[in-house]
Structure formats: C-alpha cells, structure tokens
Design an enzyme around this catalytic site. Sequence first.
Site, PDB file in Angstrom:
ATOM      1  N   MET A  30       0.839  -1.195   0.000  1.00 29.46           N
ATOM      2  CA  MET A  30       0.000   0.000   0.000  1.00 29.46           C
ATOM      3  C   MET A  30       0.877   1.248   0.000  1.00 29.46           C
ATOM      4  O   MET A  30       0.401   2.353   0.324  1.00 29.46           O
ATOM      5  CB  MET A  30      -0.936  -0.006   1.204  1.00 29.46           C
ATOM      6  CG  MET A  30      -1.893  -1.199   1.156  1.00 29.46           C
ATOM      7  SD  MET A  30      -3.406  -0.952   2.081  1.00 29.46           S
ATOM      8  CE  MET A  30      -2.760  -0.737   3.703  1.00 29.46           C
ATOM      9  N   ALA A  32       4.034   4.020   0.896  1.00 28.10           N
ATOM     10  CA  ALA A  32       4.775   4.554   2.060  1.00 28.10           C
ATOM     11  C   ALA A  32       5.846   3.523   2.420  1.00 28.10           C
ATOM     12  O   ALA A  32       5.929   3.046   3.558  1.00 28.10           O
ATOM     13  CB  ALA A  32       3.850   4.863   3.226  1.00 28.10           C
ATOM     14  N   HIS A  37       9.359  -3.488   3.277  1.00 37.98           N
ATOM     15  CA  HIS A  37       8.851  -3.772   1.923  1.00 37.98           C
ATOM     16  C   HIS A  37      10.014  -4.149   0.993  1.00 37.98           C
ATOM     17  O   HIS A  37       9.904  -5.078   0.198  1.00 37.98           O
ATOM     18  CB  HIS A  37       8.157  -2.535   1.331  1.00 37.98           C
ATOM     19  CG  HIS A  37       6.930  -2.087   2.066  1.00 37.98           C
ATOM     20  ND1 HIS A  37       6.885  -0.915   2.778  1.00 37.98           N
ATOM     21  CD2 HIS A  37       5.703  -2.642   2.174  1.00 37.98           C
ATOM     22  CE1 HIS A  37       5.674  -0.754   3.295  1.00 37.98           C
ATOM     23  NE2 HIS A  37       4.941  -1.789   2.946  1.00 37.98           N
ATOM     24  N   GLY A 148       4.745 -10.365   4.103  1.00 39.76           N
ATOM     25  CA  GLY A 148       5.517 -10.273   5.344  1.00 39.76           C
ATOM     26  C   GLY A 148       4.851 -11.023   6.490  1.00 39.76           C
ATOM     27  O   GLY A 148       3.625 -10.988   6.640  1.00 39.76           O
ATOM     28  N   GLN A 154      -2.722 -12.225   7.851  1.00 41.13           N
ATOM     29  CA  GLN A 154      -2.945 -11.950   6.423  1.00 41.13           C
ATOM     30  C   GLN A 154      -2.234 -12.992   5.560  1.00 41.13           C
ATOM     31  O   GLN A 154      -2.784 -13.494   4.578  1.00 41.13           O
ATOM     32  CB  GLN A 154      -2.430 -10.555   6.100  1.00 41.13           C
ATOM     33  CG  GLN A 154      -2.382 -10.228   4.626  1.00 41.13           C
ATOM     34  CD  GLN A 154      -1.997  -8.784   4.392  1.00 41.13           C
ATOM     35  OE1 GLN A 154      -2.832  -7.906   4.436  1.00 41.13           O
ATOM     36  NE2 GLN A 154      -0.725  -8.533   4.125  1.00 41.13           N
ATOM     37  N   SER A 186       6.770  -0.244   9.833  1.00 46.72           N
ATOM     38  CA  SER A 186       5.395  -0.132   9.358  1.00 46.72           C
ATOM     39  C   SER A 186       5.208   1.255   8.765  1.00 46.72           C
ATOM     40  O   SER A 186       5.784   2.237   9.273  1.00 46.72           O
ATOM     41  CB  SER A 186       4.435  -0.309  10.538  1.00 46.72           C
ATOM     42  OG  SER A 186       3.157   0.185  10.200  1.00 46.72           O
ATOM     43  N   SER A 187       4.392   1.349   7.731  1.00 45.19           N
ATOM     44  CA  SER A 187       4.111   2.656   7.131  1.00 45.19           C
ATOM     45  C   SER A 187       3.490   3.582   8.169  1.00 45.19           C
ATOM     46  O   SER A 187       3.666   4.803   8.116  1.00 45.19           O
ATOM     47  CB  SER A 187       3.157   2.498   5.952  1.00 45.19           C
ATOM     48  OG  SER A 187       3.677   1.559   5.047  1.00 45.19           O
TER      49      SER A 187
HETATM   50  P1  AMP Z   1       1.549  -2.935   3.452  1.00 47.78           P
HETATM   51  O1  AMP Z   1       2.084  -1.919   2.516  1.00 47.78           O
HETATM   52  O2  AMP Z   1       1.604  -2.531   4.885  1.00 47.78           O
HETATM   53  O3  AMP Z   1       0.212  -3.476   3.019  1.00 47.78           O
HETATM   54  O4  AMP Z   1       2.550  -4.170   3.371  1.00 47.78           O
HETATM   55  C1  AMP Z   1       2.848  -4.791   2.147  1.00 47.78           C
HETATM   56  C2  AMP Z   1       3.589  -6.070   2.434  1.00 47.78           C
HETATM   57  O5  AMP Z   1       4.794  -5.770   3.135  1.00 47.78           O
HETATM   58  C3  AMP Z   1       2.793  -7.036   3.315  1.00 47.78           C
HETATM   59  O6  AMP Z   1       3.005  -8.364   2.869  1.00 47.78           O
HETATM   60  C4  AMP Z   1       3.390  -6.802   4.676  1.00 47.78           C
HETATM   61  O7  AMP Z   1       3.275  -7.911   5.551  1.00 47.78           O
HETATM   62  C5  AMP Z   1       4.835  -6.547   4.311  1.00 47.78           C
HETATM   63  N1  AMP Z   1       5.513  -5.826   5.382  1.00 47.78           N
HETATM   64  C6  AMP Z   1       5.127  -4.659   5.950  1.00 47.78           C
HETATM   65  N2  AMP Z   1       5.973  -4.316   6.939  1.00 47.78           N
HETATM   66  C7  AMP Z   1       6.907  -5.296   7.007  1.00 47.78           C
HETATM   67  C8  AMP Z   1       8.050  -5.543   7.835  1.00 47.78           C
HETATM   68  N3  AMP Z   1       8.387  -4.700   8.815  1.00 47.78           N
HETATM   69  N4  AMP Z   1       8.778  -6.660   7.609  1.00 47.78           N
HETATM   70  C9  AMP Z   1       8.422  -7.522   6.622  1.00 47.78           C
HETATM   71  N5  AMP Z   1       7.366  -7.358   5.810  1.00 47.78           N
HETATM   72  C10 AMP Z   1       6.613  -6.264   5.994  1.00 47.78           C
END
Ligand code: AMP
Length: 282
Positions: A30, A32, A37, A148, A154, A186-187
């Site tokens: 998503m 950020a 990521h 992740g 998820q 985290s974003s």
């Molecule tokens: P998001 O943009 O938050 O939807 O995350 C996109 C992907 O990146 C998802 O599969 C998350 O689980 C993964 N992700 C987000 N933060 C982390 C992290 N700190 N370590 C590993 N994977 C991550």
Amino acid sequence: MYIFKKQADLTSHLSKFRTKNLSIGFVPTMGALHLGHISLVSISKKANTITVVSIFVNPTQFNSKEDYDNYPSTIDNDTALLKEAGCDILFLPSSDDIYKNQVVAQHFDFDGLEFEMEGKHRTGHFNGVGTIVKTLFEIIRPDNAYFGEKDFQQLQIVKKLVDKNNLAVRIHGCPVYREKDGLAMSSRNTRLTRQQRLAAPFIFASLQKAAALFTHKSIDQVVLQVENEFKKNALLELEYFTIADETTLRTVSKKEPGKSYRAFIAVYAGNIRLIDNIKLEI
Ligand code: AMP
C-alpha cells in the site's frame, strides 16, 4: 523500472514475458515504503526473472475512514526506493481501474481464519484483503508472491485464498524487518509523535519477554503478565495480546506437544494502530 497505471498496459507488457517462460515475482503493497517492503523485493528478485511491485491503498480493507484518509502516501520516495532496489515493474492502479464503479469487497470463507484476532477488531478487513489480492493475482498472474510475517494472519489468509481457489501462485512468507530498537517497520510508524515513537519498542520487548516466559510459565500467566505491564504504560494501549495456534490462529489456553504457537499483539499509540507477532518455542 517500468511504471504502469492501467491494468491493460501492464498485462500487455507482461504478456511478452509469459511467452518466454520466465518467472514473475510479485510484492503487493500500500506504499509509504520502508526497508521491510524492500526486503520482500530483494527476496523476490533472487528467485524470479521479473519482480512486480504494486502500490494501491485498498479502500475495502479499511474499517476506519479516518485510518484510510490518513494513510501515508510518499510516491516519489517509493519510486526512488524501488528503482534502487532493482524492481522491474511498478503497478500504480487507480481505484476506478481496480473496482470500476463498485468499491465493494467480495465475501470469502477462509475456514474461520478471518474471525480471529484482526478479524474480531477490524470487521470486513479480510474480505477487502481477499478481494484486492485475488484481483491483483488475476491481473499479474505471478508465479510467486511475497508477504511479510509482520501481518501473519494476512499471510495465512492469502495461503488459504490460493488453496481454496486453486490459484497458480506460490505464497512465500518473509521475516519481520525491524528498526534497531526492535519496532517492526510499518508505514504507520511515520505518524507516531516523537514520544510515541520512543515508547513503541515496548511492543516487541513485550513479545520477546512473552516468548521467554512461554518456555516455563502457563499461557494464562504469560497473558496476564503482558496485560499488566501494558496497564502501566501511559502511551500505549493494548487492544489484544493472544497466544494462538500458528495454523488455525485460534487462541489457545494449553500447550500441546507437536503444535506451533505464536504470540500476536495489537496496540494503539494515540489513534495509530500497530501490530506485531513472535514465534514461540515450547
Ligand atoms: P503494506 O504496505 O503494509 O500493506 O505491506 C505490504 C507487504 O509488506 C505485506 O506483505 C506486509 O506484511 C509486508 N511488510 C510490511 N511491513 C513489514 C516488515 N516490517 N517486515 C516484513 N514485511 C513487511
């Protein structure tokens, strides 16, 4: 790096590669973006000929309009990070392109995984996740997709989505990438105040402590201790801390040999919701 904003342009570009029988790795996000990521992009790059990253803030997986409206967007920085990481294709669809004129989630049955933890606190969240992940898989048709372990529930739900719909994609779980002080990247971390940011490593510290206690204390004792310590923390409010079976994600109250367990946590710092988890060894 190619950038596509329309699914028709992306699919026509990818069709050239499919005929050559090369493998496509996919990392949905998503935006950020942070190094968590990028760690997924690196894992995909090692195993695939082409890596596609999508950035789409999916409206149907937000249960709070405020959270959706405040979700950070840093597209120029994201593009630079992805170029530097060697991403081959960035897919940046609009909501219209994904949902046409009906911004609604499909309904999924994930065999009960969707009713645990995040499912209890974020009504409809996993229908939104299922909808967008399935749609993106249909557009991109990746051989491998990377998720992740930070969002462990998820990850299990996406594996279930693939199994139940016989989708031709292999799902890979990737380790949680952390700041030096242990906070899971985290974003949403960018929205923390300085004080909240300083307090936030307490979340992972609590998980580590729980993992240490888990080897010799009962599950009830571990849960009680974590809950009590959060009561003393003025900046972080515990939404849930639970120890669950890694496969069913059901909360457990007794350890059984041969099973795998994980501790899961959700915490509010002001109105910012942070989640994390840790694998437990008996
Ligand atoms: P998001 O943009 O938050 O939807 O995350 C996109 C992907 O990146 C998802 O599969 C998350 O689980 C993964 N992700 C987000 N933060 C982390 C992290 N700190 N370590 C590993 N994977 C991550």
